[in-house]
Design an enzyme around this catalytic site. Structure first.
Site, PDB file in Angstrom:
ATOM      1  N   GLU A   1       0.880  -1.176   0.000  1.00 15.91           N
ATOM      2  CA  GLU A   1       0.000   0.000   0.000  1.00 15.91           C
ATOM      3  C   GLU A   1       0.915   1.223   0.000  1.00 15.91           C
ATOM      4  OE1 GLU A   1      -3.218   0.012  -0.221  1.00 15.91           O
ATOM      5  OE2 GLU A   1      -3.930  -1.941   0.494  1.00 15.91           O
ATOM      6  N   THR A   2       1.215   1.702  -1.170  1.00 19.71           N
ATOM      7  CA  THR A   2       2.108   2.845  -1.257  1.00 19.71           C
ATOM      8  C   THR A   2       1.296   4.140  -1.153  1.00 19.71           C
ATOM      9  OG1 THR A   2       3.996   3.716  -2.484  1.00 19.71           O
ATOM     10  CG2 THR A   2       2.061   3.074  -3.766  1.00 19.71           C
TER      11      THR A   2
END
Lengths: 88, 533
Positions: B387-388
């Site tokens: 989850e950037t």
């Protein structure tokens, strides 16, 4: 819709999903220690009093107006759609 | 288009991404091939993936996907940039340079980041040893919709499946559509799950799907899902990463439930249907006397899937921090660069627990992980969701302008995480999938076996565990173990065969070689318990 950063306790946090018009981004959850959490969500600014009434501290990262301006800018920056529509 | 490639300064439309992939395959024909999926999306779009590799033969494959969720703008663009940078670097022999940047978070003052380089030698090491598959945009219809003005503040998550004739909402959440516990009402004890978490883990119908979590009419009903599944089913993928937004997290499997040691507790075992609790260990909501179900993920040598999955996730996190620090090891004291680049590592299953949410079925990373249990010859498979991005980088719709430089920073982080993963993959060659022969390093210790006549003898188990558990715990150790294996297996089968029929020779080797060796190692390393697995 604005982008909000919400600081709250472990006790209050699960109940936030019941607030109408608040779209919590669950993957944004951060542990802050001492049973405190930070999470972000999208909501109209009218939701902020409800959050504060529940003991949350709310930071408005982007107002609804900010987001609208940003989206307008993006709409002009992105490439125009393809001339040939995809097959249907 | 020949390099140098321009920096991406606005989200790419799906057709631009397809054009970019086609261009790379044309520009770098010996290193890069593009494959177009035969099936088309609901709106008639084709999509494709790249294979980037130098060399042929059986090598570990790494698959990276992005753009599963339409509104998550950065991952497809970062993956296109990553592919371009790898190819240019390999071809030209130059380092990849991520330039200095100043990034302004929504929460505070600008933060300056020094330039960061990926060495050309690292790129060469990766492309020479790994088959890298990049499928940057899984959901083109959804992205096109999300990028079509007026752009929605929250954005569009699903694909664009038309609503059923009886009515309902458009779209399926592709990351609930994979064929892994898709029918969650069978997988979980659903009444218990709902009593604990207050809602089901996905939407069963497209009606009132305000959170965009509709799982689809049946498992892998969507072409986009089937495309990813087909790659995971047919390629020798040992490492899988699905890049999402947002929250700065590196999540490892399982997402179905906590990880456990009992092989019987498996999604493949129908005896547990309707009995899986989906609760974290110690959850007071688990009924008294009920055994906590945990999805089986072995940690046995040689692969040590569970602990190595964490090790690799930590390597990705650390590389992101190093990249934020210009390539140097981050200082012990926190710095602004660190504070704004600190990814949390953890299992997927209980990510949503503080918000009151439970584990999630039907996800891409768990489908990848599941392949090694459907076909044990596929072991090991390490599967991740990254989850950037972050709320302070505008969430789903990050800003590509400079300043504030949100996309630039996310792009750097994606480069760093993938670099770390690919270096592990390149340094730890894994067994190719069946029907390939077993590699020598998974075989027994032949001399010891021949000497003692028992592959389960405590001394044999001790030596094997030493190699597989302690030495292979790190990439450097794994390389050393591979070297030792190659040397050892170059002569040991012949020696083993020779002494097998000669009792005096066996006794001599046992007394003069094996026992002293084991005794010295036990004393030196303090691992006196061999234990049978």
């Amino acid at each position: 819709m604005g982008l909000l950063l919400i600081d709250t306790s472990a006790e209050v946090l699960p109940g936030l999903r019941d607030i109408d018009d608040l779209y919590l981004v669950r993957s944004s959850i951060e542990r802050m220690g001492d049973d405190r959490y930070r999470i972000s969500g999208y909501a109209p600014e009218t939701v902020i009093p409800e959050l504060e009434a529940r003991g949350c501290t709310v930071q408005v990262l982007m107002t609804s107006q900010d987001i609208d301006h940003f989206n307008d800018d993006v709409a002009t920056a992105i490439a125009p759609p393809d001339d040939t529509p995809p097959e249907s | 288009m020949p390099p140098p490639y321009p920096e991406i300064t606005a989200p790419l439309r799906p057709q631009q991404i397809e054009d970019a992939l086609a261009d790379l395959a044309t520009t770098f024909p010996t290193l890069c091939t593009r494959t177009v999926f035969t099936g088309k999306t609901h709106e008639g779009r084709s999509h494709s993936y790249l294979k980037i590799a130098n060399g042929t033969g059986e090598r570990p494959a790494v698959l990276v996907t992005g753009g599963v969720h339409a509104r998550e703008w950065a991952p497809p663009d970062a993956l296109v940039t990553f592919a371009r940078n790898l190819l240019v670097s390999f071809q030209s022999g130059t380092d990849i340079t991520i330039p200095a940047m100043e990034v302004t978070p929504l929460t505070g003052p600008p933060v300056r980041y020094r330039p960061w380089k990926i060495k050309a030698s690292d790129v060469a090491g990766i492309l020479n040893k790994v088959d890298l598959y990049i499928f940057p945009l899984v959901n083109p219809d959804g992205r096109e919709f999300d990028l079509t003005p007026p752009i929605d503040p929250i954005g569009w998550r699903k694909n664009r499946r038309p609503p059923p004739p009886a009515g309902g909402d458009i779209g399926v959440d592709l990351n609930r559509n994979f064929n892994i516990a898709w029918k969650f009402e069978d997988y979980y004890d659903l009444p218990l799950y709902v009593s604990r978490y207050g809602e089901e883990p996905a939407k069963r119908t497209p009606v009132g799907d305000i959170n965009q979590l509709y799982r689809g009419p049946n498992e892998h009903s969507e072409q986009e899902t089937r495309n990813v599944e087909s790659l995971l089913d047919t390629l020798p993928v040992h490492y899988y990463v699905d890049v999402h937004m947002f929250g700065r997290k590196i999540l490892h499997s399982w997402g179905l439930d906590g990880n456990g040691n009992d092989p019987a507790m498996s999604f493949t075992n129908p005896a547990f249907n309707n009995k899986r609790d989906g609760m974290i260990a110690g959850d007071p909501a688990l009924p008294l006397g009920r055994t906590d179900y945990k999805e089986y993920l072995p940690d046995d040598p040689p692969h040590k899937i569970r602990s190595r999955a964490v090790f690799i996730a930590n390597a990705m996190r650390d590389e992101i921090l190093r990249a934020a620090n210009g390539g140097a090891t981050p200082p012990a004291a926190s710095s602004p660069q660190q504070n704004h680049s600190d990814y949390e590592v953890g299992p997927s299953a209980f990510l949503y627990l503080p918000v009151g949410g439970g584990p999630t079925p039907g996800c891409a990373d768990d489908y990848a992980c599941s392949r090694q249990f459907v076909n044990p010859a596929r072991k090991p498979i390490f599967a991740y969701t990254i989850e950037t991005g972050h709320p302070e980088e505008q969430g789903f719709h990050c800003n590509y302008a400079n300043p504030p430089g949100h996309f630039r920073k996310i792009n750097r982080e994606v480069h760093a995480a993938l670099l770390a993963l690919l270096k592990v993959a390149a340094a730890s060659p894994l067994a190719p999938p069946a029907p390939s022969p077993r590699p020598p390093n998974s075989g027994p210790c032949l001399i010891a076996t021949a000497t003692m006549g028992d592959a389960g003898h405590p001394d044999v188990v001790f030596l094997r565990a030493l190699r597989d558990e302690r030495l292979r715990a790190t990439p450097r150790g794994a390389r050393l173990a591979d070297l030792l294996d190659r040397v050892y297996y170059s002569f040991s089968p012949a020696v083993a065969r020779y002494i097998e029929g000669r009792p005096r020779a066996r006794t001599a080797v046992r007394l003069l070689v094996i026992r002293p060796l084991v005794a010295v190692l036990r004393r030196a390393l303090g691992t006196g318990k061999g234990g049978r697995r």
